[in-house]
Write an enzyme that holds these catalytic residues in place. Sequence first.
Site, PDB file in Angstrom:
ATOM      1  N   GLU A 127      48.131  47.755  33.653  1.00  0.00           N
ATOM      2  CA  GLU A 127      46.836  47.577  34.301  1.00  0.00           C
ATOM      3  C   GLU A 127      46.403  48.921  34.911  1.00  0.00           C
ATOM      4  O   GLU A 127      47.214  49.577  35.545  1.00  0.00           O
ATOM      5  CB  GLU A 127      46.910  46.520  35.416  1.00  0.00           C
ATOM      6  CG  GLU A 127      45.520  46.172  35.936  1.00  0.00           C
ATOM      7  CD  GLU A 127      45.535  45.092  37.029  1.00  0.00           C
ATOM      8  OE1 GLU A 127      46.626  44.620  37.403  1.00  0.00           O
ATOM      9  OE2 GLU A 127      44.468  44.738  37.498  1.00  0.00           O
ATOM     10  N   GLY A 268      51.704  48.727  44.518  1.00  0.00           N
ATOM     11  CA  GLY A 268      52.685  47.892  45.204  1.00  0.00           C
ATOM     12  C   GLY A 268      53.508  47.085  44.221  1.00  0.00           C
ATOM     13  O   GLY A 268      54.738  47.096  44.257  1.00  0.00           O
ATOM     14  N   ALA A 269      52.832  46.384  43.324  1.00  0.00           N
ATOM     15  CA  ALA A 269      53.531  45.535  42.373  1.00  0.00           C
ATOM     16  C   ALA A 269      52.545  45.068  41.307  1.00  0.00           C
ATOM     17  O   ALA A 269      51.340  45.182  41.482  1.00  0.00           O
ATOM     18  CB  ALA A 269      54.132  44.330  43.081  1.00  0.00           C
ATOM     19  N   HIS A 304      51.865  37.096  46.205  1.00  0.00           N
ATOM     20  CA  HIS A 304      50.639  37.550  45.553  1.00  0.00           C
ATOM     21  C   HIS A 304      50.844  37.684  44.036  1.00  0.00           C
ATOM     22  O   HIS A 304      50.063  37.123  43.256  1.00  0.00           O
ATOM     23  CB  HIS A 304      50.221  38.891  46.163  1.00  0.00           C
ATOM     24  CG  HIS A 304      49.008  39.493  45.540  1.00  0.00           C
ATOM     25  ND1 HIS A 304      47.746  39.360  46.078  1.00  0.00           N
ATOM     26  CD2 HIS A 304      48.848  40.236  44.420  1.00  0.00           C
ATOM     27  CE1 HIS A 304      46.876  39.991  45.317  1.00  0.00           C
ATOM     28  NE2 HIS A 304      47.518  40.537  44.297  1.00  0.00           N
ATOM     29  N   GLU A 305      51.867  38.382  43.639  1.00  0.00           N
ATOM     30  CA  GLU A 305      52.070  38.598  42.194  1.00  0.00           C
ATOM     31  C   GLU A 305      52.402  37.272  41.505  1.00  0.00           C
ATOM     32  O   GLU A 305      51.948  37.006  40.401  1.00  0.00           O
ATOM     33  CB  GLU A 305      53.164  39.638  41.932  1.00  0.00           C
ATOM     34  CG  GLU A 305      52.950  40.990  42.610  1.00  0.00           C
ATOM     35  CD  GLU A 305      51.575  41.595  42.439  1.00  0.00           C
ATOM     36  OE1 GLU A 305      50.877  41.260  41.463  1.00  0.00           O
ATOM     37  OE2 GLU A 305      51.169  42.407  43.304  1.00  0.00           O
TER      38      GLU A 305
HETATM   39  N1  BES Z   1      47.247  43.785  39.807  1.00  0.00           N
HETATM   40  C1  BES Z   1      47.658  44.497  40.962  1.00  0.00           C
HETATM   41  C2  BES Z   1      48.404  45.752  40.644  1.00  0.00           C
HETATM   42  C3  BES Z   1      47.538  46.902  40.227  1.00  0.00           C
HETATM   43  C4  BES Z   1      46.759  47.542  41.144  1.00  0.00           C
HETATM   44  C5  BES Z   1      47.518  47.351  38.944  1.00  0.00           C
HETATM   45  C6  BES Z   1      45.968  48.616  40.739  1.00  0.00           C
HETATM   46  C7  BES Z   1      46.724  48.411  38.550  1.00  0.00           C
HETATM   47  C8  BES Z   1      45.952  49.056  39.453  1.00  0.00           C
HETATM   48  C9  BES Z   1      48.554  43.644  41.843  1.00  0.00           C
HETATM   49  O1  BES Z   1      48.398  42.284  41.714  1.00  0.00           O
HETATM   50  C10 BES Z   1      48.193  43.970  43.244  1.00  0.00           C
HETATM   51  O2  BES Z   1      47.136  43.625  43.655  1.00  0.00           O
HETATM   52  N2  BES Z   1      49.065  44.660  43.963  1.00  0.00           N
HETATM   53  C11 BES Z   1      48.817  45.143  45.284  1.00  0.00           C
HETATM   54  C12 BES Z   1      49.604  44.419  46.311  1.00  0.00           C
HETATM   55  C13 BES Z   1      48.997  43.103  46.667  1.00  0.00           C
HETATM   56  C14 BES Z   1      49.870  42.315  47.579  1.00  0.00           C
HETATM   57  C15 BES Z   1      47.642  43.229  47.292  1.00  0.00           C
HETATM   58  C16 BES Z   1      49.194  46.601  45.259  1.00  0.00           C
HETATM   59  O3  BES Z   1      49.809  47.032  44.292  1.00  0.00           O
HETATM   60  O4  BES Z   1      48.858  47.308  46.203  1.00  0.00           O
HETATM   61 ZN    ZN Z   2      46.756  41.461  42.703  1.00  0.00          ZN
END
Ligand code: BES
Ligand code: ZN
Length: 880
Positions: A127, A268-269, A304-305
């Site tokens: 992503e 983050g993930a 969240h994930e």
């Molecule tokens: N889908 C995102 C990860 C992501 C973020 C992929 C930006 C590519 C670009 C994931 O679900 C997400 O939102 N992660 C957050 C943490 C969450 C608890 C808000 C993150 O990675 O900061």
């Molecule tokens: Zn997310």
Amino acid sequence: MRPETAPVIRLEDYEPAPYRIDRVDLDIQLNPKSVTVMARLAISRNEDTPAGTPLVLDGDELELTGLALDAMPLPDSAYSASHDKLTLNTPPADPFVLEIQTKIDPDANTELMGLYRSNGTYCTQCEAEGFRRITYFLDRPDILSVYTTRIEARKGDAPVLLGNGNPVDGGDVPGTDRHFAVWHDPHPKPSYLFAMVAGDLAHVDDTFTTASGKKVELKIYVEHGRQDRCAWAMDSLKRSMKWDEEVFGCEYDLDVFNIVAVSDFNMGAMENKGLNIFNDKYVLADAETATDQDYANIEAVIAHEYFHNWTGNRITCRDWFQLCLKEGLTVFRDQEFSSDMRSRAVKRISDVRLLKSHQFPEDAGPLAHPVRPRKYTEINNFYTATVYEKGAEVVRMLKTLLGDEGFKKGMDLYLERHDGEATTIEAFLVCFSEATATDLGQFARWYEQAGTPQVDVKSHYDKAAGELTLDISQSILPLPGQATSESAVIPLRFGLIGPNGEEMTPATRSGARFQDDVLVLEEQSQKVTFTGLHSRPVLSLLRGFSAPVRLEAHQSAEDLLFLARQDNDPFNRWQALQTLATHDLMRLTRAARQNEELAPNPDLVAAFGEVLLNEALDPAFRALTLQLPGEADLARDIGHDVDPDAIAAARCALRKAIGAAHCNAFKIALAAKPGGPFSPDAQSAGKRALANQALGYYAASGTQDAAEIVAAAFEEAGNMTDRIATLSLLVHEGLAGGEQALEAFRRRHEATALAMDKWFMVQATAPLSDGLERVKALTAHPLFDFANPNRVRSLVHAFATGNPTQFARKDGAGFEFVADNALAIDQRNPQVASRLLTCFRSWRALEKSRSNLAEAALQRIASAEKLSRDSRDIVDRCLQ
Ligand code: BES
Ligand code: ZN
């Protein structure tokens, strides 16, 4: 590197792709320095696509090494290939299979997008547009395909081979030292959810039985020796799975759920189907290395994930403009989960603090954009507080407006109707509209308009008539590209509080639509009247922060103090004291700029003492309430001609006054830590937070024995929460023993990267006059590593965002330091660099001499010879 002038992508230009990719069969041959990817794509032409329409696949830094159509090699004239594009000039009219072979080098992948290596482990991040760095593809979220992935590697290099979906085959490759695994994911998904992992990893196992009786194998993979730090993450995962069944009716849909924790991760993930990949800071925890905040974050990020499995994966986004469809909704879901696991009031206050400190400034500056943006040049720059946090607030308002039952009906319809689709915000809203027979036309503006609405309320009480009237108006300040705004639907939860703290019920209420205790604001201005009130009520407005707005209620200090003591709504109780403190801090800031004496308001100082001593209140709530508005919060509220030194001086003066006035009470409170072995539960964490707040005020009071007491508390700390809190105080307050404590911490935690991140961060955020020099020196520390995003964030990013006086130093050296580092980081990892550069977003609000220096630093970055699309976009918008 990507091209320097990037095209603008616009929502209004969306068109479905001319072709579908129904099946993807990948064969990935892993070898150090060279990975071969064979992709077999089953492609068919869409009905409305004229036969012979060229097929254009996305790529990024790819090397094409083979191409066949229906098993026949393609002549050169039939296609054209470059590192970022593969075009089939005249594809067959009927479904066909395209076989593409590419070669990539994950060891050379410093961007950490696509297939890369972290501490030797092969892992992926796709992503938003990373899959095109693995193979040529229609790399857009509305192309849904069924994936089968075969991974092959030397057994010794990568004993563990993981893919999306369920494991279906595996074994040795006869006559070689290699082995393979085949994974099949039956759920059609967009390419951004593809993942694979290969390496020498340990795992921790558990199981979960779904409501319909299906047993799911749960595994968390980590580097060897880290298994004993996975228990909390696993526990959080099981609680998330159960909660999603109970609250949203969402069950898990594969035989296995795998999580892999890696040390090098941009974000983050990531919610890859059946194979979540995590930054290890959101997995690993034990008392020795993780704080209470880390435990809470892990719980939230795991949830969240996991929750994305339905809101994001089974129902995904049609295009990246719809990002809030999955992110805003999933943040709302993880917030609700954490509220149910912990104190709802404390969670709400923490979330609103985050919203105000991150999203409000974004929404007031050059990077402002609607929750659903209409254009972008680099999508990675739109994973913002606005899409996430404001996006979650919009979902929360929907729930407030439709009620629990209406919201549930809408969600159920959405989950059923759009399962298996890539969809839009419009489709999401239609579900709620249909399920509850509500017109959401005006509500949809929350997705379209940037900027934080300002709600202004003037109240007038007529004793003789027993009437309270409110003159309410709403507006959004003009923003670049958005000169005017239309009125939004704003749900204002409220109460009228009588002299003894009781809720007063008016005889009549008119001038607005009311739903229980919610006043629904719909017009630019409204006059609301309550009758039958025989004494003057104190208005408690925007309870629970029922809408993401700035409220100016023109309340007297007396009324605010009353609310701080009496409001039944814990959020507003917290807010009232924050508002009072903000007013006083703004006054003190003005005084500091005039070099006048700084004398805090004694009533305010007394109110903080009351909170500290009020044993009826939850310790976690008291700890939060004792926290003064941050320097960035004050800068935001001041809005222009900001002088960070004056703000810091004002804050210091108030902290000192509160500490000194209640010195004995703080001394008693700082000793009240939970006994027994460490437990990360919310109750114990709240007690630790309160004790550490008390210690902070005691240190700020300047009392003789403060340094000694803090140093002793550091020595005695039995967990990371207490150790890092005391270390911060020693270093930030410049107390004797700070240097020795830093050294002791380093010796103790040198081998644990996540703990050392904290060591860097404490120093990066120290508000000392030589803070910048210390940070510069740390960039040369043997443990500093430009290649590791967590380390860069804990030093450079933490400095830029968490050390306002040193970042905005009068000599401009703070800006220059960040600019230099951003330029260096940009060469290897554009995403980390562009995130760092957002620290400049409020530069125009600074007083003139500083804003000139910030502008010069931005100009220097803008004129750099080589700048990524990511960084260029942020810098250009900041300067616009
Ligand atoms: N889908 C995102 C990860 C992501 C973020 C992929 C930006 C590519 C670009 C994931 O679900 C997400 O939102 N992660 C957050 C943490 C969450 C608890 C808000 C993150 O990675 O900061
Ligand atoms: Zn997310």
